[in-house]
Design a protein around this motif. Structure first.
Motif, PDB file in Angstrom:
ATOM      1  N   ASN A  55       0.867  -1.177   0.000  1.00  0.00           N
ATOM      2  CA  ASN A  55       0.000   0.000   0.000  1.00  0.00           C
ATOM      3  C   ASN A  55       0.907   1.230   0.000  1.00  0.00           C
ATOM      4  N   PRO A  56       0.363   2.409  -0.263  1.00  0.00           N
ATOM      5  CA  PRO A  56       1.219   3.589  -0.478  1.00  0.00           C
ATOM      6  C   PRO A  56       1.703   4.267   0.794  1.00  0.00           C
ATOM      7  N   VAL A  57       1.400   3.713   1.965  1.00  0.00           N
ATOM      8  CA  VAL A  57       1.693   4.429   3.201  1.00  0.00           C
ATOM      9  C   VAL A  57       3.197   4.636   3.404  1.00  0.00           C
ATOM     10  N   PHE A  58       3.984   3.574   3.240  1.00  0.00           N
ATOM     11  CA  PHE A  58       5.421   3.691   3.483  1.00  0.00           C
ATOM     12  C   PHE A  58       6.068   4.666   2.493  1.00  0.00           C
ATOM     13  N   LEU A  59       5.696   4.572   1.230  1.00  0.00           N
ATOM     14  CA  LEU A  59       6.235   5.498   0.236  1.00  0.00           C
ATOM     15  C   LEU A  59       5.798   6.929   0.535  1.00  0.00           C
ATOM     16  N   SER A  60       4.585   7.083   1.026  1.00  0.00           N
ATOM     17  CA  SER A  60       4.117   8.428   1.410  1.00  0.00           C
ATOM     18  C   SER A  60       4.993   9.011   2.513  1.00  0.00           C
ATOM     19  N   GLN A  61       5.372   8.176   3.483  1.00  0.00           N
ATOM     20  CA  GLN A  61       6.242   8.640   4.559  1.00  0.00           C
ATOM     21  C   GLN A  61       7.602   9.076   4.017  1.00  0.00           C
ATOM     22  N   LEU A  62       8.123   8.309   3.065  1.00  0.00           N
ATOM     23  CA  LEU A  62       9.414   8.653   2.471  1.00  0.00           C
ATOM     24  C   LEU A  62       9.342   9.998   1.756  1.00  0.00           C
ATOM     25  N   LEU A  63       8.328  10.176   0.923  1.00  0.00           N
ATOM     26  CA  LEU A  63       8.191  11.422   0.158  1.00  0.00           C
ATOM     27  C   LEU A  63       7.913  12.606   1.071  1.00  0.00           C
ATOM     28  N   HIS A  64       7.145  12.357   2.139  1.00  0.00           N
ATOM     29  CA  HIS A  64       6.872  13.419   3.113  1.00  0.00           C
ATOM     30  C   HIS A  64       8.166  13.853   3.801  1.00  0.00           C
ATOM     31  N   THR A  65       9.016  12.901   4.136  1.00  0.00           N
ATOM     32  CA  THR A  65      10.254  13.210   4.847  1.00  0.00           C
ATOM     33  C   THR A  65      11.194  14.062   3.995  1.00  0.00           C
ATOM     34  N   ILE A  66      11.284  13.772   2.699  1.00  0.00           N
ATOM     35  CA  ILE A  66      12.165  14.567   1.831  1.00  0.00           C
ATOM     36  C   ILE A  66      11.440  15.782   1.254  1.00  0.00           C
ATOM     37  N   ARG A  67      10.243  16.049   1.750  1.00  0.00           N
ATOM     38  CA  ARG A  67       9.473  17.262   1.418  1.00  0.00           C
ATOM     39  C   ARG A  67       9.125  17.340  -0.075  1.00  0.00           C
ATOM     40  N   ARG A  68       8.653  16.221  -0.617  1.00  0.00           N
ATOM     41  CA  ARG A  68       8.165  16.227  -1.998  1.00  0.00           C
ATOM     42  C   ARG A  68       6.649  16.090  -1.975  1.00  0.00           C
ATOM     43  N   ALA A  69       6.004  17.159  -1.481  1.00  0.00           N
ATOM     44  CA  ALA A  69       4.542  17.159  -1.391  1.00  0.00           C
ATOM     45  C   ALA A  69       3.898  17.047  -2.769  1.00  0.00           C
TER      46      ALA A  69
END
Length: 462
Positions: A55-69
């Protein structure tokens, strides 16, 4: 996950961002499996092997951390799966903390850190480290750094930049935790974070302690004033210029520098907020952000009719991102609808002729389509909403919005009074006065939410 979406994300990521994502994944994918990864597609294959893209949750956390909203928007449709989220893996709080330190490090910082680690790391390891993330990885290999021992890193950072040594910890959802905890005050135990601040409360603020307001200017007041909308769904917001004028007048008198930005798109709003988060607030006491726009539950709209969540408004100013605002009040006032419903009274208000005060006046609603969005909180925030969730707010097309005009009126009354009214007393009066009115035969009820830790007393200084 959809391979097309993953391919689009891969195309947008720079090589430095891919390297950062690999570093963040070190605790869930072995370092050997991450070696020689040249693009995001290769990383995604490694994550799929571990079941981390089910599911996209883990990838969402990664993108959120590097600030790629911007890339998070690609996952928006899939990310609304709460039944899966609770069981999903989360990024290591320790590794996210290291990434935040890397974000704040300058080239000069990196040179100093390499110099100080000379002798503790081999010359080859130091020369091969192009970024702070590379250095952290070499420190881990040498046993100088781990999720249970960050003392060597802390001592090194203190030698050349005290602020870096105060990088706050983050929790397992990559959301802000309590500010101003140094690395040495953080103990990592498995997936939990405990702090020494939970043990000793001798320095805790007393309930009647006031925020210090000693600088001139007190701080910055930023008004985002969206009047003209480009699409077909949202109408222009007549009367909003009166709100901007009233906010400029009252906050200037309260000692703030006031900056007004008219008609910003969603991306423009995010860009302005990101710029503000980088500002040095060391010689200022507070920050005020006012957003005047259309909205729906949990978000506001840019003039391009795209959404900006309330989370995106507040998060840039948490202590992990804007450390010079730590312990200082951050006030957000939002004039926008939060849904399509109407607020009623205890006794239903039937349609009635306008009274003399309403003759010639036109009320509109700052509404948009309705979806949900949660808002994260951190210490020393106040969020003043024009209306409760799921309901509309009202704006007079000639004299301005009901909420902002009453807010400015009550701030002025308090600032001129001999009494030392807390900002919460002011907002209670705003609630009462707005709640007494009838607008388009309906009611409106503002809603303040806050995590303030002291009293805030605002008085005129100009």
């Amino acid at each position: 996950m959809d391979r097309l979406k993953l391919s689009r994300i891969d195309e947008e990521l720079e090589s430095s961002e891919v390297a950062a994502l690999c570093f963040l994944c070190c605790d869930v994918v072995s370092r050997k499996r991450l070696e020689r990864i040249g693009d995001a597609k290769q990383l995604f294959l490694r994550l799929e092997e571990k079941g981390l893209l089910d599911n996209p949750v883990f990838l969402s956390q990664l993108l959120h951390t590097i600030r790629r909203a911007d890339l998070l928007n690609l996952l928006e449709t899939d990310s609304r799966q709460p039944e899966e989220t609770d069981a999903s893996p989360v990024l290591s709080t320790y590794r996210v903390m290291l990434y935040r330190i890397y974000e704040d490090m300058t080239e000069e910082n990196l040179k100093n850190m390499k110099f100080l680690l000379n002798g503790k790391l081999g010359r080859r390891q130091i020369e091969a480290s192009d970024t702070a993330l590379d250095l952290f990885a070499e420190m881990e290999k040498a046993g100088l750094l781990s999720d249970t021992d960050v003392n060597e890193l802390l001592a090194t950072l203190r030698e050349f930049d005290q602020q870096l040594a105060l990088t706050p910890s983050v929790n397992n959802n990559s959301q802000p935790t309590q500010p101003t905890l140094s690395i040495s005050e953080t103990i990592y135990e498995g997936e939990s974070v405990h702090t020494d601040a939970e043990i000793s409360r001798e320095t805790s603020s007393l309930p009647n302690e006031d925020y210090a307001l000693t600088h001139i200017p007190r701080g910055l007041c930023v008004v985002i004033n969206n009047e003209s909308f480009r699409g077909l769904e949202l109408s222009n917001r007549g009367g909003t210029q009166e709100d901007a004028k009233a906010l400029r007048k009252v906050f200037y008198s309260l000692g703030f520098d006031v900056v007004i930005h008219d008609n910003l798109t969603a991306d423009d709003m995010r860009h302005k907020l990101k710029e503000l988060s980088r500002r040095n607030y060391s010689n200022e006491d507070a920050l005020v952000v006012c957003v005047l726009s259309h909205g729906e539950q949990g978000c506001v709209f840019g003039t391009d009719e795209k959404k900006v969540s309330l989370r995106e408004l507040t998060e840039p100013f948490t202590s992990k991102i804007a450390p010079t605002l730590t312990g200082k009040p951050k006030l957000f006032f939002i004039q926008a609808c939060q849904g399509s419903g109407y607020q009623g009274g205890t006794v239903p208000c039937p349609p009635r002729p306008r009274n003399e005060e309403e003759v010639g006046e036109t009320f509109e609603e700052d509404a948009g389509p309705v979806y949900g969005e949660t808002v994260p909180w951190d210490a020393d925030f106040l969020l003043g909403m024009a209306t409760v969730q799921e309901c509309k707010s009202f704006r007079n097309t000639s004299t301005g919005s009901i909420y902002i005009q009453e807010l400015c009126k009550q701030l002025t009354r308090s600032a001129e009074s001999s009494e030392r009214d807390n900002i919460l007393d002011v907002l209670t009066r705003v609630n009462r006065e707005v709640g007494r009115g009838v607008y388009l035969s309906r009611k409106q009820m503002p809603e303040p939410k806050y995590t303030l830790t002291k009293r805030l007393v605002l008085k005129f200084v100009r």
